[in-house]
Design a protein around this motif. Structure first.
Motif, PDB file in Angstrom:
ATOM      1  N   LYS A 194      -1.227   2.477  -2.674  1.00  0.00           N
ATOM      2  CA  LYS A 194      -2.236   3.451  -2.269  1.00  0.00           C
ATOM      3  C   LYS A 194      -1.624   4.834  -2.132  1.00  0.00           C
ATOM      4  O   LYS A 194      -2.232   5.836  -2.469  1.00  0.00           O
ATOM      5  N   ASP A 207       0.836  -1.205   0.000  1.00  0.00           N
ATOM      6  CA  ASP A 207       0.000   0.000   0.000  1.00  0.00           C
ATOM      7  C   ASP A 207       0.870   1.254   0.000  1.00  0.00           C
ATOM      8  O   ASP A 207       0.443   2.310  -0.446  1.00  0.00           O
ATOM      9  N   ASN A 231      -2.358   8.951  -8.759  1.00  0.00           N
ATOM     10  CA  ASN A 231      -1.861   8.375  -7.503  1.00  0.00           C
ATOM     11  C   ASN A 231      -1.970   9.405  -6.387  1.00  0.00           C
ATOM     12  O   ASN A 231      -1.962  10.606  -6.642  1.00  0.00           O
ATOM     13  N   THR A 232      -2.017   8.926  -5.155  1.00  0.00           N
ATOM     14  CA  THR A 232      -1.894   9.826  -4.015  1.00  0.00           C
ATOM     15  C   THR A 232      -0.424   9.896  -3.633  1.00  0.00           C
ATOM     16  O   THR A 232       0.226   8.872  -3.432  1.00  0.00           O
ATOM     17  N   ASN A 264     -10.585   4.448   4.088  1.00  0.00           N
ATOM     18  CA  ASN A 264     -10.668   3.863   2.748  1.00  0.00           C
ATOM     19  C   ASN A 264     -10.261   4.854   1.699  1.00  0.00           C
ATOM     20  O   ASN A 264      -9.673   4.525   0.691  1.00  0.00           O
ATOM     21  N   ASP A 265     -10.589   6.075   1.976  1.00  0.00           N
ATOM     22  CA  ASP A 265     -10.335   7.113   1.012  1.00  0.00           C
ATOM     23  C   ASP A 265      -9.295   8.057   1.573  1.00  0.00           C
ATOM     24  O   ASP A 265      -9.589   8.817   2.485  1.00  0.00           O
ATOM     25  N   LEU A 270      -3.983   5.306   5.626  1.00  0.00           N
ATOM     26  CA  LEU A 270      -4.122   3.895   5.245  1.00  0.00           C
ATOM     27  C   LEU A 270      -5.366   3.286   5.868  1.00  0.00           C
ATOM     28  O   LEU A 270      -5.979   2.388   5.297  1.00  0.00           O
TER      29      LEU A 270
END
Ligand code: URA
Ligand code: SF4
Length: 204
Positions: free
Chosen positions: A117, A38, A149-150, A184-185, A181
């Motif tokens: 993530k 992640d 991407n973040t 969810n968002d 993390l």
């Protein structure tokens, strides 16, 4: 032709001669960790210890990174760790623009394959690849979008070793990473003191 996987990229990096850093390295350092991580951490380039061992972040900065990971219940096997350039620049000088350009295809492939993530850039050079005209001291600790991407810029652990005053910010940013993390968002914009902050009671 088969899609390249992370092992293919590792092998390409280990035998790469696309820039001059190949002639001064001991070993290339492709990166390591979970292929389904992640979190992907991106440093600047291998240093002395990394060049010797062929593994990223194994010197003093790496030990601090391990501690920071442990502070949010993670270890190296849970995340992926790599660098902008995969070979050590002599005397740990900054990588030249041509070296960064020559090497960037590997990092882009790693990002695509792992699809984390959150991309965590360590320090100003790594952040500068994505946002060249901003300063890390202003940008750190605020998630933002890059190419779908973040991205989450934080200080480099080596910077916090040289300047211990940066350490609280680094620790704080890891806690923020943890909550990103867990939700969810991942929050994309910085949340400035929200009006319904429960502990902002009037003191009068
Ligand atoms: N500093 C980096 O940027 N990368 C490493 O792998 C080690 C130290
Ligand atoms: Fe190849 Fe990157 Fe190493 Fe240069 S730094 S030789 S482009 S792997």
């Amino acid at each position: 032709m088969a899609e390249p996987d992370l092992t293919t990229i590792d092998n390409q990096v280990r035998s790469c001669t696309k820039c001059a850093l190949s002639s001064t390295r001991t070993q290339a350092v492709p990166g390591e960790g979970s292929p389904t991580a992640d979190l992907m951490f991106i440093g600047e380039g291998p240093g002395f210890h990394e060049d010797r061992q062929g593994r990223p972040f194994v010197g003093p900065a790496g030990q601090l990174l391990d501690k920071l990971l442990a502070s949010i219940g993670l270890n190296r096997a849970d995340v992926y760790i790599t660098n902008m350039v995969k070979c050590r620049p002599p005397e740990n000088r900054d990588p030249h623009p041509g070296e960064l350009a020559a090497c960037s295809g590997y990092l882009n492939e790693q990002i695509r394959l792992i699809s984390p993530k959150v991309l965590v850039t360590l320090g100003r050079h790594s952040f500068g690849k994505f946002f060249p005209n901003e300063t890390i001291s202003k940008a750190r600790g605020r998630p933002r979008k890059w190419n779908g991407n973040t991205l989450f810029p934080i200080y480099h652990p080596a910077a916090a070793l040289h300047n211990p005053r940066l350490k609280p910010a680094l620790e704080e940013d890891f806690q923020k990473l943890k909550s990103m993390l867990e939700s969810n968002d991942a929050p994309v914009e910085e949340q400035k003191g929200s009006p319904e902050e429960p502990n902002q009671l009037s003191l009068f």
